[in-house]
Design a protein around this motif. Structure first.
Motif, PDB file in Angstrom:
ATOM      1  N   LYS A 345       2.984 -14.610  -3.760  1.00 56.30           N
ATOM      2  CA  LYS A 345       3.795 -14.785  -2.558  1.00 56.30           C
ATOM      3  C   LYS A 345       3.692 -13.540  -1.686  1.00 56.30           C
ATOM      4  O   LYS A 345       3.451 -12.438  -2.179  1.00 56.30           O
ATOM      5  N   GLU A 346       3.880 -13.740  -0.403  1.00 60.18           N
ATOM      6  CA  GLU A 346       3.780 -12.617   0.531  1.00 60.18           C
ATOM      7  C   GLU A 346       4.907 -11.620   0.273  1.00 60.18           C
ATOM      8  O   GLU A 346       6.078 -11.990   0.168  1.00 60.18           O
ATOM      9  N   ILE A 347       4.554 -10.364   0.174  1.00 62.13           N
ATOM     10  CA  ILE A 347       5.548  -9.313  -0.044  1.00 62.13           C
ATOM     11  C   ILE A 347       6.241  -9.022   1.275  1.00 62.13           C
ATOM     12  O   ILE A 347       5.598  -8.943   2.323  1.00 62.13           O
ATOM     13  N   ASP A 348       7.546  -8.882   1.224  1.00 67.07           N
ATOM     14  CA  ASP A 348       8.332  -8.624   2.422  1.00 67.07           C
ATOM     15  C   ASP A 348       7.772  -7.423   3.189  1.00 67.07           C
ATOM     16  O   ASP A 348       7.580  -6.344   2.602  1.00 67.07           O
ATOM     17  N   GLN A 349       7.514  -7.610   4.483  1.00 67.08           N
ATOM     18  CA  GLN A 349       6.856  -6.568   5.275  1.00 67.08           C
ATOM     19  C   GLN A 349       7.720  -5.325   5.413  1.00 67.08           C
ATOM     20  O   GLN A 349       7.209  -4.197   5.395  1.00 67.08           O
ATOM     21  N   THR A 350       9.025  -5.508   5.540  1.00 71.41           N
ATOM     22  CA  THR A 350       9.913  -4.345   5.626  1.00 71.41           C
ATOM     23  C   THR A 350       9.843  -3.527   4.342  1.00 71.41           C
ATOM     24  O   THR A 350       9.847  -2.290   4.370  1.00 71.41           O
ATOM     25  N   PHE A 351       9.761  -4.219   3.213  1.00 75.33           N
ATOM     26  CA  PHE A 351       9.634  -3.559   1.906  1.00 75.33           C
ATOM     27  C   PHE A 351       8.315  -2.784   1.838  1.00 75.33           C
ATOM     28  O   PHE A 351       8.283  -1.637   1.398  1.00 75.33           O
ATOM     29  N   VAL A 352       7.232  -3.422   2.291  1.00 78.10           N
ATOM     30  CA  VAL A 352       5.904  -2.786   2.287  1.00 78.10           C
ATOM     31  C   VAL A 352       5.918  -1.524   3.141  1.00 78.10           C
ATOM     32  O   VAL A 352       5.427  -0.466   2.730  1.00 78.10           O
ATOM     33  N   THR A 353       6.507  -1.630   4.316  1.00 77.50           N
ATOM     34  CA  THR A 353       6.557  -0.489   5.239  1.00 77.50           C
ATOM     35  C   THR A 353       7.425   0.634   4.685  1.00 77.50           C
ATOM     36  O   THR A 353       7.047   1.816   4.740  1.00 77.50           O
ATOM     37  N   HIS A 354       8.577   0.264   4.133  1.00 79.54           N
ATOM     38  CA  HIS A 354       9.531   1.252   3.626  1.00 79.54           C
ATOM     39  C   HIS A 354       8.908   2.100   2.516  1.00 79.54           C
ATOM     40  O   HIS A 354       9.104   3.328   2.474  1.00 79.54           O
ATOM     41  N   TYR A 355       8.162   1.460   1.624  1.00 79.52           N
ATOM     42  CA  TYR A 355       7.557   2.180   0.501  1.00 79.52           C
ATOM     43  C   TYR A 355       6.085   2.533   0.732  1.00 79.52           C
ATOM     44  O   TYR A 355       5.398   2.965  -0.202  1.00 79.52           O
ATOM     45  N   GLU A 358       1.096  -0.439   2.192  1.00 82.78           N
ATOM     46  CA  GLU A 358      -0.026  -1.098   2.874  1.00 82.78           C
ATOM     47  C   GLU A 358      -1.396  -0.664   2.338  1.00 82.78           C
ATOM     48  O   GLU A 358      -2.242  -1.521   2.017  1.00 82.78           O
ATOM     49  N   PRO A 359      -1.652   0.631   2.185  1.00 76.24           N
ATOM     50  CA  PRO A 359      -2.979   1.048   1.688  1.00 76.24           C
ATOM     51  C   PRO A 359      -3.244   0.627   0.242  1.00 76.24           C
ATOM     52  O   PRO A 359      -4.394   0.609  -0.203  1.00 76.24           O
ATOM     53  N   GLN A 360      -2.160   0.308  -0.511  1.00 76.38           N
ATOM     54  CA  GLN A 360      -2.315  -0.004  -1.929  1.00 76.38           C
ATOM     55  C   GLN A 360      -2.316  -1.498  -2.232  1.00 76.38           C
ATOM     56  O   GLN A 360      -2.507  -1.890  -3.396  1.00 76.38           O
ATOM     57  N   GLU A 362      -4.240  -4.153  -1.783  1.00 74.70           N
ATOM     58  CA  GLU A 362      -5.390  -4.788  -2.437  1.00 74.70           C
ATOM     59  C   GLU A 362      -5.493  -4.345  -3.897  1.00 74.70           C
ATOM     60  O   GLU A 362      -5.757  -5.163  -4.794  1.00 74.70           O
ATOM     61  N   LYS A 363      -5.262  -3.054  -4.142  1.00 74.32           N
ATOM     62  CA  LYS A 363      -5.307  -2.535  -5.512  1.00 74.32           C
ATOM     63  C   LYS A 363      -4.199  -3.164  -6.358  1.00 74.32           C
ATOM     64  O   LYS A 363      -4.416  -3.515  -7.535  1.00 74.32           O
ATOM     65  N   LEU A 364      -3.015  -3.321  -5.779  1.00 79.41           N
ATOM     66  CA  LEU A 364      -1.890  -3.937  -6.493  1.00 79.41           C
ATOM     67  C   LEU A 364      -2.195  -5.391  -6.850  1.00 79.41           C
ATOM     68  O   LEU A 364      -1.905  -5.853  -7.960  1.00 79.41           O
ATOM     69  N   GLN A 365      -2.800  -6.095  -5.912  1.00 74.50           N
ATOM     70  CA  GLN A 365      -3.150  -7.496  -6.148  1.00 74.50           C
ATOM     71  C   GLN A 365      -4.217  -7.637  -7.236  1.00 74.50           C
ATOM     72  O   GLN A 365      -4.132  -8.524  -8.089  1.00 74.50           O
ATOM     73  N   ASN A 366      -5.190  -6.730  -7.214  1.00 70.57           N
ATOM     74  CA  ASN A 366      -6.219  -6.748  -8.256  1.00 70.57           C
ATOM     75  C   ASN A 366      -5.638  -6.431  -9.630  1.00 70.57           C
ATOM     76  O   ASN A 366      -6.021  -7.011 -10.650  1.00 70.57           O
ATOM     77  N   ASN A 367      -4.694  -5.488  -9.646  1.00 68.92           N
ATOM     78  CA  ASN A 367      -4.035  -5.126 -10.903  1.00 68.92           C
ATOM     79  C   ASN A 367      -3.197  -6.295 -11.426  1.00 68.92           C
ATOM     80  O   ASN A 367      -3.211  -6.583 -12.642  1.00 68.92           O
ATOM     81  N   ALA A 368      -2.519  -7.001 -10.517  1.00 71.60           N
ATOM     82  CA  ALA A 368      -1.701  -8.148 -10.923  1.00 71.60           C
ATOM     83  C   ALA A 368      -2.547  -9.261 -11.517  1.00 71.60           C
ATOM     84  O   ALA A 368      -2.097  -9.968 -12.434  1.00 71.60           O
ATOM     85  N   ALA A 369      -3.767  -9.406 -11.034  1.00 70.78           N
ATOM     86  CA  ALA A 369      -4.663 -10.463 -11.530  1.00 70.78           C
ATOM     87  C   ALA A 369      -4.941 -10.299 -13.021  1.00 70.78           C
ATOM     88  O   ALA A 369      -5.214 -11.289 -13.720  1.00 70.78           O
ATOM     89  N   LYS A 370      -4.857  -9.076 -13.521  1.00 72.23           N
ATOM     90  CA  LYS A 370      -5.117  -8.823 -14.950  1.00 72.23           C
ATOM     91  C   LYS A 370      -4.009  -9.375 -15.840  1.00 72.23           C
ATOM     92  O   LYS A 370      -4.198  -9.571 -17.047  1.00 72.23           O
ATOM     93  N   PHE A 371      -2.833  -9.607 -15.229  1.00 69.13           N
ATOM     94  CA  PHE A 371      -1.681 -10.077 -16.015  1.00 69.13           C
ATOM     95  C   PHE A 371      -1.444 -11.573 -15.854  1.00 69.13           C
ATOM     96  O   PHE A 371      -0.461 -12.100 -16.378  1.00 69.13           O
TER      97      PHE A 371
END
Length: 372
Positions: A345-355, A358-360, A362-371
């Motif tokens: 599901k799409e991650i809340d944009q305000t959450f993405v911006t706050h933390y 954005e640069p991470q 794709e890496k987070l999505q690839n890491n999630a695929a392993k689980f």
């Protein structure tokens, strides 16, 4: 917040009482434990703070009595430095000398979450269920032990071995995964060394938590168990090492409320699943049908069990990232992020911006695929 302070005659809680009054919190300050029970019967206190060695009873007995008779109250205990009592039924445990401002900050922060999970409809929902899941006692002992320094596998084995069936599952898993066919593992300490504490934690928690087998039509305990495991592992990979065990626990517990909500009323549960496939927002559907949702119910269940509120908030706010915009990315944020990534599901944009994620992404999505 309405706060009851039960001191021990040495006025050790006096600094907390003074600061609470400055914050205009309603307080009652006494030194008699029996009087404290009577006040709880007459008034709706939100928090009780108890000093070590209360008058006319023990701290452990007083906390257990309050937990049993007044489950909605948040329980704080203040004990002597170096006194570690694992049997205290407290949500928060502090040591002398008291850091009064820190305790006040914690109490003030409880407000919103406590109000949401102790609403009448949530309490009524939980009370309607005849058989509730039991708290994961072995895991909680294990979790406390793992937070100490210099813990060896023998100490861990002692805790796991308290439950022979659980110890057997650990050994069985180890043999299925690690052992050579001609040399099976029979020693629990060796099994723990082979698998590591993270895997052990997941096995212990899921074995305890999902030993409760409710008969819920259209609901798979096995599927829910796998989702919980994957969420726990991914959430733990997103936080610093010091938060890893708590993140695992939050992930494993994040959907515990479903086991209660869906047992409340069979007809309402059937209605939910009849509409489930057509809806994209399960929480809205649960609120419409049950007048509450599994996040609120699960959080209240953890409150009854005496879990600290950082874990309770991880369960409560897993679908509401707007409540998670704090200073650091902790276990609540990791639980939300893990759930969103695993469900694609799409991650809340305000959450993405706050933390600044954005640069991470794709890496987070690839890491999630392993689980998955």
């Amino acid at each position: 917040m309405k706060v009851l302070l039960i001191d021990n005659g040495e006025q050790s809680l006096s600094p907390i009482n003074t600061l609470l009054k400055q914050r205009r919190c309603k307080t009652a300050y006494i030194t008699d434990a029996i009087m404290g029970i009577k006040l709880l019967q007459k008034h709706a206190f939100d928090v009780v703070i108890i000093a070590d060695k209360p008058i006319r009873t023990t701290l452990a007995n007083l906390l257990k009595a309050i937990a049993l008779k007044f489950p909605q109250v948040v329980r704080f205990a203040v004990i002597a430095e170096g006194n570690i009592n694992e049997d205290l039924s407290a949500h928060y445990l502090y040591h002398h000398p008291i850091d009064a401002p820190k305790i006040i900050k914690t109490i003030i922060a409880l407000g919103s979450a406590h109000q949401q999970i102790t609403k009448a409809v949530v309490v009524k929902t939980v009370a309607q269920v005849k058989t509730l899941p039991s708290p994961p006692k072995v895991y909680l002992q294990l979790n406390r032990l793992l937070k100490q320094a210099n813990v060896d596998s023998n100490k861990i084995a002692e805790i796991v071995s308290q439950d022979p069936a659980l110890a057997a599952k650990v050994i069985q898993f180890t043999n299925n995964t690690f052992a050579q066919s001609d040399k099976p593992i029979t020693n629990i300490s060796e099994a723990i060394t082979k698998m590591g504490v993270d895997t052990l934690s997941c096995i212990v928690m899921t074995a305890e938590l999902f030993s409760y087998q409710p008969d819920i039509p259209n609901y798979s305990i096995i599927d829910e168990q796998l989702k919980a495991l994957n969420t726990a592992k991914l959430a733990a990979s997103l936080v610093p090492v010091t938060l890893k065990q708590d993140a695992l626990l939050a992930g494993l517990l994040h959907s515990i409320g479903k086991l209660v909500l869906f047992e409340m009323d069979k007809k309402l549960t059937l209605t939910f699943f009849n509409h489930h496939a057509k809806m994209t927002d399960d929480i809205a559907l649960e609120q419409r049908i049950f007048s509450t949702d599994h996040c609120q119910v699960g959080a209240y269940l953890l409150h009854i069990w005496g879990f600290p509120y950082n874990l309770i908030e991880a369960v409560l706010y897993q679908y509401t990232p707007e409540n998670l915009l704090g200073n650091t990315l902790g276990i609540s944020q990791a639980t939300y992020l893990a759930k969103a990534l695993l469900s694609k599901k799409e991650i809340d944009q305000t959450f993405v911006t706050h933390y600044q994620l954005e640069p991470q992404l794709e890496k987070l999505q690839n890491n999630a695929a392993k689980f998955m």
